[in-house]
Scaffold this motif. Structure first.
Motif, PDB file in Angstrom:
ATOM      1  N   PRO A 170       7.728   4.324   3.517  1.00 43.12           N
ATOM      2  CA  PRO A 170       8.061   3.433   4.633  1.00 43.12           C
ATOM      3  C   PRO A 170       9.358   2.656   4.447  1.00 43.12           C
ATOM      4  CG  PRO A 170       5.743   3.243   4.085  1.00 43.12           C
ATOM      5  CD  PRO A 170       6.372   4.070   3.007  1.00 43.12           C
ATOM      6  N   PHE A 171       9.820   2.508   3.206  1.00 40.15           N
ATOM      7  CA  PHE A 171      11.075   1.805   2.962  1.00 40.15           C
ATOM      8  C   PHE A 171      12.289   2.719   3.146  1.00 40.15           C
ATOM      9  CE2 PHE A 171       7.855  -0.317   0.328  1.00 40.15           C
ATOM     10  CZ  PHE A 171       7.979  -1.615   0.776  1.00 40.15           C
TER      11      PHE A 171
ATOM     12  N   ASN B 166      -6.220   0.703   7.665  1.00 38.64           N
ATOM     13  CA  ASN B 166      -6.849   1.371   8.805  1.00 38.64           C
ATOM     14  C   ASN B 166      -6.685   0.597  10.116  1.00 38.64           C
ATOM     15  OD1 ASN B 166      -7.613   3.677   7.480  1.00 38.64           O
ATOM     16  ND2 ASN B 166      -9.700   3.003   7.081  1.00 38.64           N
ATOM     17  N   PRO B 167      -6.797  -0.743  10.133  1.00 36.92           N
ATOM     18  CA  PRO B 167      -6.534  -1.448  11.393  1.00 36.92           C
ATOM     19  C   PRO B 167      -5.118  -1.226  11.919  1.00 36.92           C
ATOM     20  CG  PRO B 167      -7.769  -2.866   9.917  1.00 36.92           C
ATOM     21  CD  PRO B 167      -7.396  -1.654   9.125  1.00 36.92           C
ATOM     22  N   ILE B 168      -4.120  -1.176  11.029  1.00 40.70           N
ATOM     23  CA  ILE B 168      -2.746  -0.936  11.480  1.00 40.70           C
ATOM     24  C   ILE B 168      -2.599   0.478  12.015  1.00 40.70           C
ATOM     25  CG2 ILE B 168      -0.360  -0.682  10.707  1.00 40.70           C
ATOM     26  CD1 ILE B 168      -0.875  -2.988   8.750  1.00 40.70           C
ATOM     27  N   ILE B 169      -3.090   1.460  11.253  1.00 40.83           N
ATOM     28  CA  ILE B 169      -2.993   2.849  11.697  1.00 40.83           C
ATOM     29  C   ILE B 169      -3.775   3.057  12.984  1.00 40.83           C
ATOM     30  CG2 ILE B 169      -3.543   5.234  11.097  1.00 40.83           C
ATOM     31  CD1 ILE B 169      -3.110   4.434   8.147  1.00 40.83           C
ATOM     32  N   GLY B 170      -4.967   2.471  13.047  1.00 39.06           N
ATOM     33  CA  GLY B 170      -5.772   2.604  14.256  1.00 39.06           C
ATOM     34  C   GLY B 170      -5.096   2.009  15.476  1.00 39.06           C
ATOM     35  N   ALA B 171      -4.450   0.852  15.309  1.00 41.12           N
ATOM     36  CA  ALA B 171      -3.753   0.238  16.442  1.00 41.12           C
ATOM     37  C   ALA B 171      -2.613   1.115  16.931  1.00 41.12           C
ATOM     38  CB  ALA B 171      -3.222  -1.135  16.033  1.00 41.12           C
ATOM     39  N   LEU B 172      -1.879   1.715  16.003  1.00 45.52           N
ATOM     40  CA  LEU B 172      -0.776   2.596  16.395  1.00 45.52           C
ATOM     41  C   LEU B 172      -1.286   3.816  17.149  1.00 45.52           C
ATOM     42  CD1 LEU B 172       1.301   2.397  13.106  1.00 45.52           C
ATOM     43  CD2 LEU B 172       2.075   1.639  15.355  1.00 45.52           C
ATOM     44  N   LEU B 173      -2.381   4.387  16.691  1.00 43.75           N
ATOM     45  CA  LEU B 173      -2.930   5.553  17.367  1.00 43.75           C
ATOM     46  C   LEU B 173      -3.452   5.194  18.747  1.00 43.75           C
ATOM     47  CD1 LEU B 173      -4.804   7.181  14.360  1.00 43.75           C
ATOM     48  CD2 LEU B 173      -2.686   7.958  15.388  1.00 43.75           C
TER      49      LEU B 173
ATOM     50  N   VAL C  29      -9.333  -2.531  -9.175  1.00 43.56           N
ATOM     51  CA  VAL C  29      -9.847  -1.836  -8.000  1.00 43.56           C
ATOM     52  C   VAL C  29     -10.130  -2.818  -6.861  1.00 43.56           C
ATOM     53  CG1 VAL C  29     -11.900  -0.637  -7.139  1.00 43.56           C
ATOM     54  CG2 VAL C  29     -10.734   0.202  -9.178  1.00 43.56           C
ATOM     55  N   VAL C  30     -10.632  -3.997  -7.197  1.00 37.17           N
ATOM     56  CA  VAL C  30     -10.918  -5.011  -6.171  1.00 37.17           C
ATOM     57  C   VAL C  30      -9.634  -5.434  -5.464  1.00 37.17           C
ATOM     58  CG1 VAL C  30     -11.613  -7.420  -5.840  1.00 37.17           C
ATOM     59  CG2 VAL C  30     -13.066  -5.868  -7.157  1.00 37.17           C
ATOM     60  N   VAL C  31      -8.571  -5.662  -6.219  1.00 37.61           N
ATOM     61  CA  VAL C  31      -7.290  -6.042  -5.611  1.00 37.61           C
ATOM     62  C   VAL C  31      -6.771  -4.908  -4.724  1.00 37.61           C
ATOM     63  CG1 VAL C  31      -4.898  -6.658  -6.077  1.00 37.61           C
ATOM     64  CG2 VAL C  31      -6.721  -7.627  -7.478  1.00 37.61           C
ATOM     65  N   GLY C  32      -6.867  -3.689  -5.217  1.00 36.29           N
ATOM     66  CA  GLY C  32      -6.431  -2.555  -4.417  1.00 36.29           C
ATOM     67  C   GLY C  32      -7.245  -2.385  -3.151  1.00 36.29           C
ATOM     68  N   GLY C  33      -8.535  -2.607  -3.253  1.00 37.00           N
ATOM     69  CA  GLY C  33      -9.387  -2.502  -2.077  1.00 37.00           C
ATOM     70  C   GLY C  33      -9.070  -3.561  -1.038  1.00 37.00           C
ATOM     71  N   LEU C  34      -8.795  -4.766  -1.490  1.00 36.32           N
ATOM     72  CA  LEU C  34      -8.433  -5.839  -0.569  1.00 36.32           C
ATOM     73  C   LEU C  34      -7.183  -5.457   0.228  1.00 36.32           C
ATOM     74  CD1 LEU C  34      -9.241  -8.770   0.242  1.00 36.32           C
ATOM     75  CD2 LEU C  34      -7.572  -9.549  -1.442  1.00 36.32           C
ATOM     76  N   ALA C  35      -6.185  -4.898  -0.460  1.00 37.77           N
ATOM     77  CA  ALA C  35      -4.966  -4.470   0.227  1.00 37.77           C
ATOM     78  C   ALA C  35      -5.241  -3.310   1.179  1.00 37.77           C
ATOM     79  CB  ALA C  35      -3.905  -4.075  -0.802  1.00 37.77           C
ATOM     80  N   SER C  36      -6.073  -2.368   0.743  1.00 36.69           N
ATOM     81  CA  SER C  36      -6.335  -1.193   1.579  1.00 36.69           C
ATOM     82  C   SER C  36      -7.050  -1.550   2.872  1.00 36.69           C
ATOM     83  CB  SER C  36      -7.167  -0.167   0.804  1.00 36.69           C
ATOM     84  OG  SER C  36      -8.513  -0.589   0.666  1.00 36.69           O
ATOM     85  N   GLY C  37      -7.733  -2.692   2.895  1.00 34.69           N
ATOM     86  CA  GLY C  37      -8.419  -3.109   4.108  1.00 34.69           C
ATOM     87  C   GLY C  37      -7.494  -3.350   5.283  1.00 34.69           C
ATOM     88  N   PHE C  38      -6.212  -3.581   5.018  1.00 37.78           N
ATOM     89  CA  PHE C  38      -5.240  -3.798   6.093  1.00 37.78           C
ATOM     90  C   PHE C  38      -4.723  -2.486   6.691  1.00 37.78           C
ATOM     91  CE2 PHE C  38      -5.202  -7.843   3.987  1.00 37.78           C
ATOM     92  CZ  PHE C  38      -4.875  -8.770   4.975  1.00 37.78           C
TER      93      PHE C  38
ATOM     94  N   VAL D 280       5.873  -4.267   7.267  1.00 37.79           N
ATOM     95  CA  VAL D 280       5.859  -4.871   5.925  1.00 37.79           C
ATOM     96  C   VAL D 280       4.450  -4.846   5.343  1.00 37.79           C
ATOM     97  CG1 VAL D 280       6.213  -7.003   4.629  1.00 37.79           C
ATOM     98  CG2 VAL D 280       7.876  -6.311   6.364  1.00 37.79           C
ATOM     99  N   VAL D 281       3.457  -5.218   6.142  1.00 38.73           N
ATOM    100  CA  VAL D 281       2.078  -5.237   5.657  1.00 38.73           C
ATOM    101  C   VAL D 281       1.622  -3.833   5.291  1.00 38.73           C
ATOM    102  CG1 VAL D 281      -0.312  -5.716   6.294  1.00 38.73           C
ATOM    103  CG2 VAL D 281       1.496  -7.333   6.917  1.00 38.73           C
ATOM    104  N   TYR D 282       1.935  -2.867   6.144  1.00 40.64           N
ATOM    105  CA  TYR D 282       1.555  -1.479   5.891  1.00 40.64           C
ATOM    106  C   TYR D 282       2.152  -0.991   4.567  1.00 40.64           C
ATOM    107  CZ  TYR D 282       1.558   3.631   6.626  1.00 40.64           C
ATOM    108  OH  TYR D 282       1.416   4.996   6.483  1.00 40.64           O
ATOM    109  N   ALA D 283       3.448  -1.213   4.375  1.00 36.32           N
ATOM    110  CA  ALA D 283       4.132  -0.704   3.186  1.00 36.32           C
ATOM    111  C   ALA D 283       3.641  -1.393   1.917  1.00 36.32           C
ATOM    112  CB  ALA D 283       5.639  -0.886   3.347  1.00 36.32           C
TER     113      ALA D 283
END
Length: 417
Positions: A392-393, A327-334, A316-325, A286-289
């Protein structure tokens, strides 16, 4: 303190590398746009650096496994610094020549690719020698990337305005040189050696094919790579062409260009910090999507629908805040899915695949602006982003995010900058 040296010296090398590349990412497109007035030429030069960069990441993977990341990181950063000085000399000697610049930035990209793969392949050894969990190392790395990019973007706008884009390139060369010096002089010698359980020696082609077979066999990784490849294509059009053209069209200076990129990466630092703090308790899929939906299309549409710097920066600030989640999710999966003996090969393939469409993104942005106009290009880019981030949906393989496998002591690169 001695234990932590591996972690902090590696992070310092990453800071230097990100600062340097952020400077060049802003300085070179600005130089081309100001010198030629052509969005197509701007996209062409950006593509000329990215295409060799992506290919070099694929080629470098087996060498990283065989020779270790340390040697390749040092050599790649040193030679990249020399190549950037060559770009600077070409401007100082004869002004802007697009064909010459295309050749020089292609060399820079071909050298940066192996260096970036090599530094990412050091993560397991950094964690071991510093006594830190892998999740902490990758989380800090993501925050460092965002923070260094924020600082670099803001500083690039100021430096370009003060001394010009050509002299600003020297900052990139110095930063890459510092990265090489830190790896050679501060990072413990044991970090970056070849993986001891890499298996029996085999030919280069077979080594690369083994990594490719592993990646092709993991449907979740393939889905993530495909999705990130498309969003990276659109992000490259956005950053290399669409935003610089918007800035010049509305008679703003390079400091506004730096502000826009700094706002995105700065808020992403806060997002990464929140993800590191609470991310493990949140539903991963859910967070990723949702984060991808917020981080993508609204940025494009904001630039298309307003000429207010304050408003686009807020979006852009709102989008950046969301994008911060992300790489940690993708990195954990890898980290959970890639075996350590395939680290260099699969890391290079994942990263290169995720970046594979980016050279076309710069060209696409330039052609769309030339043929259809800036506003149409921005609206279309936002629509394509929305369609991609709905995957993702709808795609079943993404459901595997809910069922993580037992993690192995491995690491992987962040697939997008």
């Amino acid at each position: 303190m001695r234990q932590g040296r591996a972690l902090w010296s590696w992070l310092l090398a990453e800071v230097c590398s990100y600062l340097g590349t952020r400077f060049s990412m802003i300085a070179i497109p600005w130089l081309v746009l100001q010198g030629t007035g052509s969005a197509t030429a701007t996209g062409l030069v950006a593509a000329a650096e990215l295409a060799p960069y992506v290919l070099a990441k694929v080629v470098a993977g087996p060498w990283v496994d065989r020779w270790g990341g340390r040697r390749i990181a040092i050599a790649g950063d040193l030679l990249s610094a020399v190549a950037v000085v060559g770009v600077w000399l070409s401007f100082r000697a004869g002004g802007l020549s697009v064909p010459v610049l295309v050749g020089l930035v292609a060399v820079v990209g071909a050298l940066r690719g192996p260096a970036d793969v090599a530094k990412q392949a050091m993560i397991p050894a950094v964690a071991e020698h510093s006594g830190s969990p892998l999740e902490r190392v990758t989380g800090l790395a993501s925050m460092v990337e965002r923070l260094a990019s924020t600082t670099g973007a803001a500083a690039a706008g100021v430096v370009i305005a003060a001394v010009g884009g050509d002299d600003a390139l020297l900052v990139t060369a110095v930063a890459l040189l510092c990265s090489a010096v830190v790896v050679a002089g501060l990072l413990p010698a044991q970090v970056g050696r070849p993986v001891v359980d890499a298996g029996p020696p085999q030919g280069y082609g077979r080594s690369l094919a083994e990594g490719l077979r592993f990646l092709r066999g993991d449907s979740l990784l393939l889905s993530i790579v495909a999705m990130v490849a498309v969003t990276n294509l659109l992000d490259q059009a956005y950053s290399a062409v669409l935003v610089p053209v918007w800035v010049t069209t509305h008679a703003h200076g390079p400091e506004v260009l730096g502000l826009v990129f700094a706002a995105m990466t700065g808020s992403a630092v806060a997002g990464s910090a929140l993800a590191a703090w609470k991310g493990h308790r949140l539903p991963r899929l859910v967070v990723y999507a949702v984060a991808f939906l917020i981080a993508g299309a609204p940025r494009f549409w904001a630039f298309a629908l307003t000429d207010s710097v304050a408003l686009v920066v807020a979006v852009v600030v709102v989008g950046g805040l969301a994008s911060g989640f992300l790489n940690p999710i993708i990195g954990a999966l890898l980290v959970e899915r890639i075996p350590s003996r395939l680290l260099g090969r699969v890391s290079g393939l994942v990263s290169a695949s995720a970046w594979s469409l980016m050279p076309l993104g710069a060209l696409l942005g330039g052609v769309l602006v030339t043929r259809a106009g800036l506003d149409v290009a921005l609206l279309l880019g936002g629509a394509l982003y929305l369609l991609t981030t709905a995957a993702p949906f709808a795609v079943p393989s993404f459901r595997a995010m809910r069922r993580p496998r037992e993690p192995e002591p491995v690491a992987a690169p962040r697939p997008a900058r």
